[in-house]
Design a protein around this motif. Structure first.
Motif, PDB file in Angstrom:
ATOM      1  N   UNK A 135     -14.264  65.553  86.313  1.00  0.00           N
ATOM      2  CA  UNK A 135     -12.861  65.934  86.531  1.00  0.00           C
ATOM      3  C   UNK A 135     -12.578  66.353  87.974  1.00  0.00           C
ATOM      4  N   UNK A 136     -13.568  66.977  88.614  1.00  0.00           N
ATOM      5  CA  UNK A 136     -13.382  67.402  90.016  1.00  0.00           C
ATOM      6  C   UNK A 136     -13.117  66.204  90.918  1.00  0.00           C
ATOM      7  N   UNK A 137     -13.904  65.165  90.763  1.00  0.00           N
ATOM      8  CA  UNK A 137     -13.741  63.999  91.640  1.00  0.00           C
ATOM      9  C   UNK A 137     -12.603  63.102  91.176  1.00  0.00           C
ATOM     10  N   UNK A 138     -12.282  63.154  89.904  1.00  0.00           N
ATOM     11  CA  UNK A 138     -11.100  62.450  89.423  1.00  0.00           C
ATOM     12  C   UNK A 138      -9.862  63.004  90.111  1.00  0.00           C
ATOM     13  N   UNK A 139      -9.782  64.319  90.235  1.00  0.00           N
ATOM     14  CA  UNK A 139      -8.645  64.963  90.905  1.00  0.00           C
ATOM     15  C   UNK A 139      -8.573  64.570  92.376  1.00  0.00           C
ATOM     16  N   UNK A 140      -9.732  64.405  93.014  1.00  0.00           N
ATOM     17  CA  UNK A 140      -9.743  63.981  94.423  1.00  0.00           C
ATOM     18  C   UNK A 140      -9.138  62.583  94.565  1.00  0.00           C
ATOM     19  N   UNK A 141      -9.489  61.674  93.650  1.00  0.00           N
ATOM     20  CA  UNK A 141      -8.927  60.330  93.701  1.00  0.00           C
ATOM     21  C   UNK A 141      -7.429  60.352  93.435  1.00  0.00           C
ATOM     22  N   UNK A 142      -7.017  61.143  92.446  1.00  0.00           N
ATOM     23  CA  UNK A 142      -5.590  61.236  92.122  1.00  0.00           C
ATOM     24  C   UNK A 142      -4.793  61.778  93.304  1.00  0.00           C
ATOM     25  N   UNK A 143      -5.336  62.764  93.990  1.00  0.00           N
ATOM     26  CA  UNK A 143      -4.652  63.346  95.153  1.00  0.00           C
ATOM     27  C   UNK A 143      -4.539  62.332  96.280  1.00  0.00           C
ATOM     28  N   UNK A 144      -5.598  61.571  96.487  1.00  0.00           N
ATOM     29  CA  UNK A 144      -5.577  60.547  97.542  1.00  0.00           C
ATOM     30  C   UNK A 144      -4.524  59.495  97.236  1.00  0.00           C
ATOM     31  N   UNK A 145      -4.485  59.007  96.006  1.00  0.00           N
ATOM     32  CA  UNK A 145      -3.515  57.980  95.618  1.00  0.00           C
ATOM     33  C   UNK A 145      -2.092  58.501  95.792  1.00  0.00           C
ATOM     34  N   UNK A 146      -1.855  59.727  95.364  1.00  0.00           N
ATOM     35  CA  UNK A 146      -0.513  60.306  95.451  1.00  0.00           C
ATOM     36  C   UNK A 146      -0.040  60.444  96.888  1.00  0.00           C
ATOM     37  N   UNK A 147      -0.946  60.829  97.781  1.00  0.00           N
ATOM     38  CA  UNK A 147      -0.544  61.102  99.165  1.00  0.00           C
ATOM     39  C   UNK A 147      -0.600  59.884 100.077  1.00  0.00           C
ATOM     40  N   UNK A 148      -1.430  58.896  99.750  1.00  0.00           N
ATOM     41  CA  UNK A 148      -1.679  57.801 100.692  1.00  0.00           C
ATOM     42  C   UNK A 148      -1.162  56.430 100.257  1.00  0.00           C
ATOM     43  N   UNK A 149      -0.808  56.254  99.002  1.00  0.00           N
ATOM     44  CA  UNK A 149      -0.460  54.913  98.501  1.00  0.00           C
ATOM     45  C   UNK A 149       0.678  54.266  99.280  1.00  0.00           C
ATOM     46  N   UNK A 150       1.620  55.041  99.753  1.00  0.00           N
ATOM     47  CA  UNK A 150       2.816  54.481 100.398  1.00  0.00           C
ATOM     48  C   UNK A 150       2.527  53.746 101.700  1.00  0.00           C
ATOM     49  N   UNK A 151       1.365  53.960 102.300  1.00  0.00           N
ATOM     50  CA  UNK A 151       1.082  53.302 103.582  1.00  0.00           C
ATOM     51  C   UNK A 151       0.444  51.918 103.416  1.00  0.00           C
ATOM     52  N   UNK A 152       0.303  51.451 102.170  1.00  0.00           N
ATOM     53  CA  UNK A 152      -0.349  50.160 101.940  1.00  0.00           C
ATOM     54  C   UNK A 152       0.645  49.100 101.463  1.00  0.00           C
ATOM     55  N   UNK A 153       0.304  47.854 101.738  1.00  0.00           N
ATOM     56  CA  UNK A 153       1.141  46.721 101.317  1.00  0.00           C
ATOM     57  C   UNK A 153       0.694  46.155  99.974  1.00  0.00           C
ATOM     58  N   UNK A 154      -0.531  46.423  99.586  1.00  0.00           N
ATOM     59  CA  UNK A 154      -1.057  45.937  98.314  1.00  0.00           C
ATOM     60  C   UNK A 154      -2.222  46.830  97.895  1.00  0.00           C
ATOM     61  N   UNK A 155      -2.373  47.024  96.580  1.00  0.00           N
ATOM     62  CA  UNK A 155      -3.491  47.802  96.036  1.00  0.00           C
ATOM     63  C   UNK A 155      -4.322  46.883  95.152  1.00  0.00           C
ATOM     64  N   UNK A 156      -5.620  46.829  95.426  1.00  0.00           N
ATOM     65  CA  UNK A 156      -6.537  46.010  94.656  1.00  0.00           C
ATOM     66  C   UNK A 156      -7.427  46.907  93.816  1.00  0.00           C
ATOM     67  N   UNK A 157      -7.548  46.588  92.542  1.00  0.00           N
ATOM     68  CA  UNK A 157      -8.371  47.367  91.622  1.00  0.00           C
ATOM     69  C   UNK A 157      -9.553  46.503  91.197  1.00  0.00           C
TER      70      UNK A 157
END
Length: 487
Positions: A135-157
Motif C-alpha cells: 500500500x505504501x508504494x501503491x500510494x506513491x504511484x497514485x500520487x505520481x499519476x495524479x500530479x504528473x499525468x497532464x504533461x504527457x501526450x500518451x500513457x502506455x500500460x
C-alpha cells in the motif's frame, strides 16, 4: 500511409512526451554453442560465448519509444537490489525520466535469463516478484499519476502481472486519461479485463482475447463475437487483437471491424512483438493519427520485430523502408516540409548550395525537363515545390490538373536533376521559400525579377533570382490543344 507522411510522423515523435507504467524487468541472454550432452544428465551443455543484458517488460516498451524518437518517462516499483540499480542506470543512460520509479528494498527486481544456442532457446530461468506492491508504494504511484499525468501526450500500460498494476493504479490511469483527454493504450494480461475498463484501446493477442472473452476464436464469426464482447463490456474506444500470421483486427465503437493483413516474413522470435505494437500504436495516436492508420503502421513494425531474435526495437528507418519499398527511388525524394527543412539545414551545414523552383508541372514535357536541368546547374541540390491539385484548380480552373499531385510528384522525383519534391497547397510558394531559404530561386523567362514571389526573401540573406527561358512552343496548353484537334 505514404512515405513522406511517415517521415513527418517520426519527425513529430521528437515532440511526443510518453509515460510508460508497468512491470519492469531485465532480459538476460546467454549465447553459446551446444555440441555435446552432459555426462551428469541427458541435457545439452552450452558453451557460453556472449552475454547480453537488455531492458525487458515495460522496459522494452521504453526502449521502443526511445528508438522511435520520443521523450519518455517511466513509472513503476523495482527492488533495492543490483538488478534494480542496473535498470536505473540503463534508463538514465537513454535519457529516460525515472522520477516515477520507486525502489522498494523488500522487493525483488524481475530478471529473466534465456540460454540460446544455434538460434534456439534452450531454457529460460525466471527470478522475480509476483506479489502486489505494498500500500505504501501503491500510494506513491497514485500520487505520481495524479500530479504528473497532464504533461504527457500518451500513457502506455504494460502489464506482465508482476504486481505493479493494482486495481487502484489502473483505475487512476484510465481516470486521468479520460479527464485529460490523453490516450491510454494497454497491453493486457490475464483473464480479468474489467480492471482495464475505460482505457482508450487494448492490444491483446488472439489467445489473450480468447481467455478474456471466454470464447474460442476459431473463425471470423467467433473473432467478431469475442471482439464485440470485449469492446462493449469494457467501455473502450477501440480494441486491437493481434493474430500472428493473420495480421490484426481493429474493433471500433459504432463501426465495422477492420482486418489488417500481415506481410509475409520469416519469424525468428515473437518475444517483444507486443511491445513494438504498443509503442508504435501509441506514437501514432499521440500524433493525431486515426486508430486505423496507427494500427497499420504498428502492424508493419511488428512484422519487422518478429524477424529479430530476442527483445529488440524497430527503428523508424526500418518502418519507412518497409512501407516505402514500392517506389524506393522516387518515394525517397518526396518530402513534407517539416522533414525537408531538417534535411536542407544539414545539407547547408555541409556547404551545399540549394536551388528552388516551383510550378504545376501538369503533363510533364521536354520544356519542363530542360528547365529543371538548367535550374540544377545553379547549385548542388534542386528542390521543386509542386502545386497541389487544389492549388492548380485555383490557378488554372476546374478542368486542371490533368494528372494528380501524387503522380506528378513521382514523375518529377524520377528525374535525375531533381533532388527533392515538396507539395504545397497555397497559391504561391512563399512559405516554402521562407522555411528552406534557398541560395538560388529560379523562375521561367516569362517572368521579370520584380514579379518573382520570394525575391525579397532570398535577396535579404544574400541569395539571388535566376530566370530560365522555356523551350519555344513546348507547353501543357499546346499539348492539350493538339490532343483536342487530333481526337
Amino acid at each position: 500511409m505514404e512515405r513522406k507522411d511517415l517521415e513527418s510522423l517520426f519527425t513529430r515523435a521528437r515532440e511526443v512526451n510518453a509515460l510508460v507504467i508497468g512491470d519492469l524487468m531485465l532480459d538476460e541472454y546467454l549465447w553459446g554453442k551446444a555440441e555435446r550432452i552432459s555426462p551428469e544428465a541427458p541435457v545439452q551443455v552450452v558453451d557460453v560465448t556472449r552475454e547480453d543484458l537488455r531492458l525487458g517488460g515495460a522496459g522494452n516498451v521504453v526502449n521502443n519509444l526511445v528508438a522511435l524518437g520520443c521523450q519518455v518517462a517511466v513509472c513503476s516499483v523495482i527492488g533495492g537490489d543490483e538488478n534494480g540499480t542496473h535498470l536505473r542506470h540503463a534508463f538514465t543512460g537513454k535519457g529516460v525520466d525515472i522520477s516515477g520509479v520507486f525502489e522498494d528494498p523488500l522487493r525483488r527486481t524481475s530478471k529473466k535469463t534465456r540460454v540460446i544456442a544455434a538460434n534456439q532457446q534452450i531454457v529460460r530461468i525466471d527470478r522475480e516478484s509476483k506479489d502486489a506492491i505494498s500500500p505504501e508504494f501503491e500510494e506513491k504511484l497514485l500520487a505520481f499519476i495524479a500530479s504528473e499525468a497532464s504533461r504527457f501526450h500518451v500513457i502506455l500500460v504494460s502489464d506482465y502481472l508482476k504486481g505493479v498494476l493494482t486495481g487502484k493504479v489502473l483505475a487512476a490511469i484510465t481516470s486521468a486519461g479520460r479527464r485529460l483527454g490523453i490516450p491510454v493504450v494497454v497491453d493486457p494480461k490475464g483473464i480479468d479485463y474489467a480492471k482495464y475498463r475505460g482505457a482508450t484501446i487494448l492490444t491483446p493477442n488472439r489467445k489473450e482475447a480468447e481467455a478474456a472473452s471466454h470464447m474460442a476464436i476459431t473463425d471470423e464469426a467467433t473473432l467478431l463475437k469475442a471482439g464485440d464482447k470485449l469492446l462493449s463490456s469494457l467501455d473502450l474506444d477501440a480494441l486491437l487483437i493481434t493474430r500472428s500470421e493473420q495480421g490484426m483486427s481493429l474493433f471500433l465503437q459504432n463501426a465495422a471491424p477492420t482486418h489488417i493483413p500481415t506481410v509475409a516474413r520469416e519469424v525468428f522470435d515473437v518475444t517483444g512483438a507486443g511491445d513494438t505494437v504498443l509503442s508504435v500504436l501509441s506514437l501514432g495516436l499521440a500524433c493525431g493519427l486515426s486508430m486505423a492508420e496507427a494500427a497499420g503502421i504498428a502492424n508493419v513494425a511488428a512484422g519487422i520485430a518478429v524477424g529479430k531474435l530476442g527483445t529488440s526495437t524497430v527503428a523508424p528507418a526500418e518502418i519507412i523502408a518497409e512501407i516505402g519499398h514500392g517506389h524506393p527511388d522516387s518515394d525517397a525524394k518526396i518530402k513534407n516540409l517539416d522533414v525537408l527543412a531538417t534535411i536542407i539545414a544539414e545539407e547547408k551545414a555541409k556547404g551545399k548550395r540549394v536551388v528552388f523552383t516551383n510550378g504545376c508541372f501538369d503533363l510533364l514535357h521536354v520544356g519542363h525537363v530542360k528547365y529543371l536541368q538548367k535550374s540544377r546547374t545553379f547549385g548542388d541540390l534542386l528542390i521543386v515545390g509542386l502545386n497541389s491539385d487544389a492549388s492548380v484548380r485555383g490557378l488554372k480552373g476546374e478542368t486542371r490538373p490533368l494528372i494528380g499531385q501524387d503522380e506528378r510528384a513521382h514523375i518529377l522525383a524520377a528525374l535525375d536533376c531533381v533532388d527533392y519534391v515538396v507539395i504545397f497547397g497555397e497559391d504561391t510558394p512563399l512559405r516554402l521559400i521562407e522555411t528552406l531559404q534557398p541560395l538560388v530561386l529560379v523562375k521561367g523567362g516569362d517572368y521579370t525579377p520584380e514579379r518573382v514571389v520570394g525575391k525579397e526573401v532570398v535577396e535579404s540573406y544574400g541569395g539571388r533570382v535566376e530566370l530560365v527561358t522555356f523551350v519555344d512552343g513546348k507547353s501543357t496548353t499546346n499539348i492539350i490543344e493538339k490532343i483536342r484537334k487530333c481526337h
